[in-house]
Write an enzyme that holds these catalytic residues in place. Structure first.
Site, PDB file in Angstrom:
ATOM      1  N   HIS A  51       0.817  -1.209   0.000  1.00  0.00           N
ATOM      2  CA  HIS A  51       0.000   0.000   0.000  1.00  0.00           C
ATOM      3  C   HIS A  51       0.853   1.262   0.000  1.00  0.00           C
ATOM      4  CE1 HIS A  51      -3.897   1.902   0.477  1.00  0.00           C
ATOM      5  NE2 HIS A  51      -3.403   2.680   1.415  1.00  0.00           N
ATOM      6  N   SER A  97      -8.024   4.420  -3.330  1.00  0.00           N
ATOM      7  CA  SER A  97      -8.929   3.344  -2.927  1.00  0.00           C
ATOM      8  C   SER A  97      -9.057   3.277  -1.412  1.00  0.00           C
ATOM      9  CB  SER A  97      -8.399   1.999  -3.445  1.00  0.00           C
ATOM     10  OG  SER A  97      -7.158   1.698  -2.828  1.00  0.00           O
ATOM     11  N   HIS A  98     -10.185   2.775  -0.958  1.00  0.00           N
ATOM     12  CA  HIS A  98     -10.374   2.378   0.438  1.00  0.00           C
ATOM     13  C   HIS A  98     -11.182   1.090   0.437  1.00  0.00           C
ATOM     14  CE1 HIS A  98     -10.008   4.321   4.623  1.00  0.00           C
ATOM     15  NE2 HIS A  98      -8.823   4.264   4.057  1.00  0.00           N
ATOM     16  N   ARG A 119      -8.005  15.501   2.161  1.00  0.00           N
ATOM     17  CA  ARG A 119      -6.786  16.045   2.773  1.00  0.00           C
ATOM     18  C   ARG A 119      -5.634  16.089   1.775  1.00  0.00           C
ATOM     19  NH1 ARG A 119      -8.624  12.846   6.829  1.00  0.00           N
ATOM     20  NH2 ARG A 119      -7.001  11.261   6.577  1.00  0.00           N
ATOM     21  N   ASP A 120      -5.569  15.097   0.882  1.00  0.00           N
ATOM     22  CA  ASP A 120      -4.529  15.139  -0.150  1.00  0.00           C
ATOM     23  C   ASP A 120      -4.649  16.390  -1.010  1.00  0.00           C
ATOM     24  OD1 ASP A 120      -3.130  12.837   0.460  1.00  0.00           O
ATOM     25  OD2 ASP A 120      -4.336  11.551  -0.829  1.00  0.00           O
ATOM     26  N   ASN A 501      -5.367   7.735 -11.576  1.00  0.00           N
ATOM     27  CA  ASN A 501      -5.893   6.376 -11.740  1.00  0.00           C
ATOM     28  C   ASN A 501      -5.895   5.626 -10.419  1.00  0.00           C
ATOM     29  OD1 ASN A 501      -3.259   4.822 -11.474  1.00  0.00           O
ATOM     30  ND2 ASN A 501      -2.776   6.145 -13.204  1.00  0.00           N
TER      31      ASN A 501
END
Length: 747
Positions: A51, A97-98, A119-120, A501
Site C-alpha cells: 500500500h 482506494s479504500h 486532505r490530499d 488512476n
C-alpha cells in the site's frame, strides 16, 4: 511512557506477522547495519507494505507518460497532481482506494476514504470543489451486498455533505467478482493559485515540526498492512484497522491549513494518511533531502499508555504534519487555536537524512528516511507474468450461436432496468451535489461540470472503467477506459487535461494477476499518449480477492478537462422538438463484452470492441469543435448498453422534460449488434434546424464519418423496425429499478 523504555525482542515469527519476507528482513539489517528493534520493524512493515511502497508496481508505473506542458506536480512527487489551467489557477486532483476497510466496515471505510482524499487536496493549498467516486459491488440479489452498498453510500454522503463538498459524479457497477471484495475509489478535485501551491517537504535545519488537527489514537494501526492482504475469514478480526472519521473536524482542519499556507508560515505540509506519522515524517524528510527528529512523548494522544510503535503507526484521521518556518510557531498555534484544533511541536528538521524517533531523549527508532519511501531504498520487484488460460476461451464468440431475434421492445426495457444501466439516483441523491453553488452539471450526464468563480471557465470531470472489458482483454480494456473518460469530457464541452488512476487488482504474486496488471498499465499509457492526457498520480490497490475469487481487473480512470467558456457546457439529453439527430462515428457488428450479453444472455465473453486510438482522437476533436461552435444542443457518447440505451438516455435523462425521438438506422447488421453492441468511438448529437448546413459543413471538414439518423420529438422512442415504446415506460424502468432492488420493493 517513561525513561528506560524497553522493546520486545524481534523473532522470525514477528517478522512474518509483520508481512516481511526473510529476504526483506535481511535487507533491513543491511540498511541499518544491525538488527532492527520492534518499533523499527513496525515502521518498515508499513512503509514496505504494498500500500505504501508500491514494491510490486512502481517499475511498471514509471513507464506511464508523466510529462506535460501544463503539469505543475509530477506523479508521485506530491500528495496530488496539479495542472495549470490559466488565469493564475491550477486544478489539483487525485483518486485513491479504500477497498479493504470498506469490505469490513462499509460506512467508516468509505467515509474515511473520502476524508483522506480531501486532505490530499487541501494539503497542497487547494480548496476542494468536488468529490467523485467509483464503486463496485457483487450482485444486488445478495443481502450482504446490499448492506455494503447502503453502508458505503451513506459513508460517502455523510462525510462529503458534512464537510461541505459537492459529490458530483461517479459510477456504480455490479458483478459477482466483487461479492466479497467491493471496490471503493474516491476522487477529489480542488483549485489553487499557481503561486500558492504547498509542497510536502521538510527542510531547513532547526525548523520545527508540528502535528496539527486531531489527537492520535489506536485506530487504524497497521491499516496500510491490512490493505496489502487478501480478504479472508479472519478479516473481521481486523476491524480495529478501520479508521474513524470526523468530517466536522476535517472542515476546521481545511480552513486552518489553508490559512497557514496563505500566511506563508510553513515550509511544507503533509496529510497523515496510510501509515500515519511514519509515512508523513519519512516522506517529508526524503523530499526535502533532510532528516527529521520526532520526540514521541510530545505527540498529543487520546488514549493512555500508547507506545511509540502505536503512535508511529496510528492512522487516526484529520491530522497533518507541518514543517514550520522557525519563529512562526506561535503564529501557527494562534491559527489552530482559533479553529479549536491541537497544534503541537513534536520535533525538528535535521541534516543527517535519518528519521529519528526519541522517547524522553532515548532513541527508540533511527532509520534512513530514503530507505522507507518511493524512489529510495524500498524494494522493487518485477513479478512473473502469465496470460490467464481462461482468456483464450472467453474471447471466442460465435454470433451465429446466439438467438438473432427477440422482442426488442421488451429487451430495451429489461436492459434499462438492469443494475449496471439503470439510473443511479438512489445513490447520488444521498449526496449533496450542489453545495457551494458552483455545480453547473451534476450527476446524470456524461461528465460533471463545475464553474470556476471569477472566470468564464469551467472544469469537467469523470470516472470510468468497464471492468468486464479488462477481464476479457486488460490492455484494450484499459485503453477504452481512458478513451471513454476523454469522450465523456469532450461530450460535455471540455478538453481533456490529464488523468489520475486507481488500479484495483488481485494478488500480484499470482502470475495471471500480474499479467493483467502489466497489460492494463501498458494500455493505459498508450491511450494517455494518444489523447495527450499525462498521468498525474493515483493509487495501486492489490490483493483485492476473497477466498473464492479475485475481482475483475479494474483500472479506474479519473479525468479532468477544461471547458474554455461556460457557453460550451453541453449535456446528454435532447432539448427541442424538430432537432436533427446525428451519429458521429460508425456502427460495427460487435457484441463481445457487452452488457446485453451479460444481462440478457447471462454470458461474459467475446472479443472486446475494437479501438483505433487515432480514429477516436479525431472523433473527439471533431465533436469538441462543433460543440465550441455553439451548433450542438446535446451530445452523448455511446458506451455501456450500446446505441439503443444511449438513445433512450438522450430521451429520458432530463426527468423533468423527457422528449421522444424517431430514428432510422440504415446499417444491415444483426439487430442485437446494431441496438446493443458497444462499438467504440461513437457520439450522438442533436442540432437545431437553423444550424444544420453549418454543422454538416464543419463536421465534413473534420474527416470523420457521420450520419443523420433521426429527429427529436414526440412521446415515444422509435427505432424503425426494432423499437417503438412510450418514453414514460422507458423512464419508469430506468428510474425505478435501483430503489426496487436495493429496498426489495415489490415490482
Amino acid at each position: 511512557m517513561s525513561d528506560g523504555f524497553t522493546q520486545p525482542h524481534v523473532t522470525p515469527e514477528m517478522v512474518a506477522n509483520h508481512g516481511l519476507t526473510p529476504d526483506e528482513y535481511e535487507y533491513i539489517k543491511k540498511i541499518l547495519g544491525r538488527e532492527p528493534n520492534y518499533t523499527e520493524l513496525g515502521v518498515f512493515s508499513v512503509m514496505w507494505s504494498e500500500h505504501c511502497s508500491y514494491k510490486n508496481s512502481i517499475a511498471l508505473l514509471k513507464t506511464l507518460p508523466r510529462e506535460g506542458a501544463n503539469l505543475l506536480a509530477k506523479a508521485g512527487e506530491e500528495n496530488a497532481g496539479a495542472v495549470d489551467i490559466g488565469d493564475g489557477l491550477a486544478v489539483v486532483f487525485k483518486i485513491e482506494s479504500h477497498n479493504h476497510p470498506s469490505a469490513i466496515e462499509p460506512y467508516q471505510g468509505a467515509a474515511t476514504g473520502v476524508g483522506g482524499i480531501l486532505r490530499d487536496i487541501f494539503t497542497m493549498g487547494a480548496r476542494p470543489i468536488a468529490a467523485l467516486n467509483s464503486l463496485r459491488f457483487g450482485s444486488p440479489d445478495n443481502p450482504r451486498v446490499r448492506y455494503l452498498v447502503s453502508g458505503v453510500v451513506r459513508g460517502i454522503g455523510d462525510y462529503g455533505n458534512s464537510f461541505g463538498v459537492p459529490t458530483v459524479a461517479g459510477e456504480v457497477f455490479f458483478d459477482e467478482s466483487y461479492t466479497g471484495n467491493p471496490l471503493v475509489n474516491a476522487m477529489a478535485v480542488g483549485i489553487v493559485k499557481t503561486d500558492a501551491i504547498a509542497f510536502a517537504k521538510a527542510a531547513g535545519v532547526g525548523n520545527p515540526i508540528m502535528i496539527v488537527g486531531s489527537k492520535t489514537g489506536r485506530d487504524g494501526i497497521h491499516g496500510a498492512t491490512f490493505a496489502s492482504e487478501e480478504i479472508s475469514s479472519k478479516s473481521e478480526e481486523k476491524r480495529p484497522s478501520v479508521q474513524i472519521g470526523d468530517p466536522f473536524t476535517e472542515k476546521l482542519l481545511l480552513e486552518a491549513t489553508l490559512e497557514i499556507i496563505e500566511q506563508d508560515l510553513i515550509v511544507g505540509i503533509q496529510d497523515m494518511g496510510a501509515a500515519g506519522l511514519t509515512c508523513s515524517s519519512s516522506e517529508m524528510a526524503a523530499r526535502g533531502n533532510a532528516g527529521i527528529e520526532i520526540n514521541i512523548e510530545t505527540v498529543p494522544v487520546r488514549e493512555p499508555r500508547m507506545t511509540p510503535y502505536e503512535i508511529l503507526l496510528s492512522e487516526s484521521q484529520e491530522r497533518m504534519l507541518v514543517c514550520v518556518k522557525k519563529g512562526k510557531e506561535q503564529d501557527v498555534k494562534r491559527v489552530f487555536d482559533k479553529w479549536g484544533l491541537d497544534s503541537t511541536i513534536v520535533g525538528q528538521v535535521t541534516d543527517d537524512g535519518f528519521m529519528t524517533v526519541k522517547l524522553n531523549g532515548q532513541v527508540v527508532s533511527r532509520i534512513p528516511a530514503d530507505s522507507l519511501v518511493l524512489g529510495g531504498s524500498a524494494p522493487v520487484y518485477h513479478r512473473e507474468t502469465k496470460r490467464p488460460a481462461y482468456m483464450s476461451e472467453v474471447n471466442r464468440l460465435e454470433l451465429n450461436d446466439l438467438p438473432a431475434n427477440r422482442n426488442w421492445n421488451e429487451t430495451l426495457v429489461q436492459m434499462l432496468a438492469s443494475p449496471n444501466l439503470c439510473h443511479k439516483g438512489w445513490v447520488f441523491e444521498q449526496y449533496d451535489s450542489m453545495v457551494r453553488t458552483n455545480t453547473a452539471v451534476g450527476p446524470g450526464s456524461d461528465a460533471a461540470i463545475l464553474r470556476l468563480r471569477k472566470t468564464d471557465k469551467a472544469l469537467a470531470m469523470s470516472t470510468d472503467c468497464n471492468a468486464r472489458y479488462c477481464y476479457l482483454n486488460p490492455r484494450l480494456g484499459a485503453q477504452i477506459a481512458v478513451a471513454e473518460a476523454a469522450r465523456n469530457i469532450v461530450c460535455s464541452g471540455g478538453k481533456p487535461l490529464a488523468i489520475t488512476n486507481c488500479l484495483n487488482f488481485g494478488n500480484p504474486y499470482k502470475p495471471e494477476v500480474y499479467y493483467c496488471f502489466s497489460e492494463a498499465v501498458a494500455g493505459m499509457g498508450e491511450a494517455c499518449i494518444a489523447f495527450g492526457t499525462p498521468v498525474t498520480g493515483g493509487n495501486v490497490s492489490f490483493y483485492n480477492e476473497d477466498p473464492e475469487r479475485a475481482v475483475f481487473p479494474t483500472p479506474t480512470i479519473g479525468m479532468v478537462g477544461l471547458v474554455e467558456h461556460t457557453d460550451h457546457i453541453t449535456t446528454q439529453w435532447f432539448k427541442d422538438d424538430g432537432d436533427a439527430i446525428f451519429l458521429i462515428g460508425v456502427n460495427k457488428e460487435e457484441l463481445g463484452g457487452s452488457e446485453y450479453l451479460h444481462t440478457v444472455l447471462g454470458r461474459t465473453r467475446g472479443p472486446v470492441p475494437s479501438l483505433d486510438l487515432s480514429f477516436e482522437k479525431r472523433i473527439q476533436d471533431a465533436v469538441l469543435t462543433v460543440i465550441r461552435s455553439g451548433m450542438v444542443k446535446s451530445a452523448h457518447d455511446v458506451s455501456d448498453g450500446g446505441l439503443a440505451i444511449s438513445l433512450a438516455e438522450c430521451c429520458i435523462s432530463d426527468r423533468e422534460h423527457p422528449i421522444g425521438a424517431t430514428v432510422e438506422l440504415s446499417d444491415k447488421f444483426r439487430p442485437d449488434c446494431l441496438l446493443f453492441g458497444e462499438t467504440q468511438s461513437r457520439v450522438i448529437v442533436s442540432v437545431g434546424n437553423s444550424r444544420l448546413n453549418e454543422f454538416e459543413r464543419v463536421i465534413s471538414t473534420a474527416n470523420v464519418p457521420y450520419t443523420r439518423i433521426g429527429r427529436v420529438g414526440g412521446r415515444r422512442l422509435i427505432i424503425s423496425g426494432y423499437i417503438d415504446q412510450p418514453i414514460s415506460l422507458l423512464a419508469d424502468a430506468y428510474y425505478d429499478a435501483m430503489p426496487h432492488f436495493m429496498e426489495q420493493l415489490p415490482i
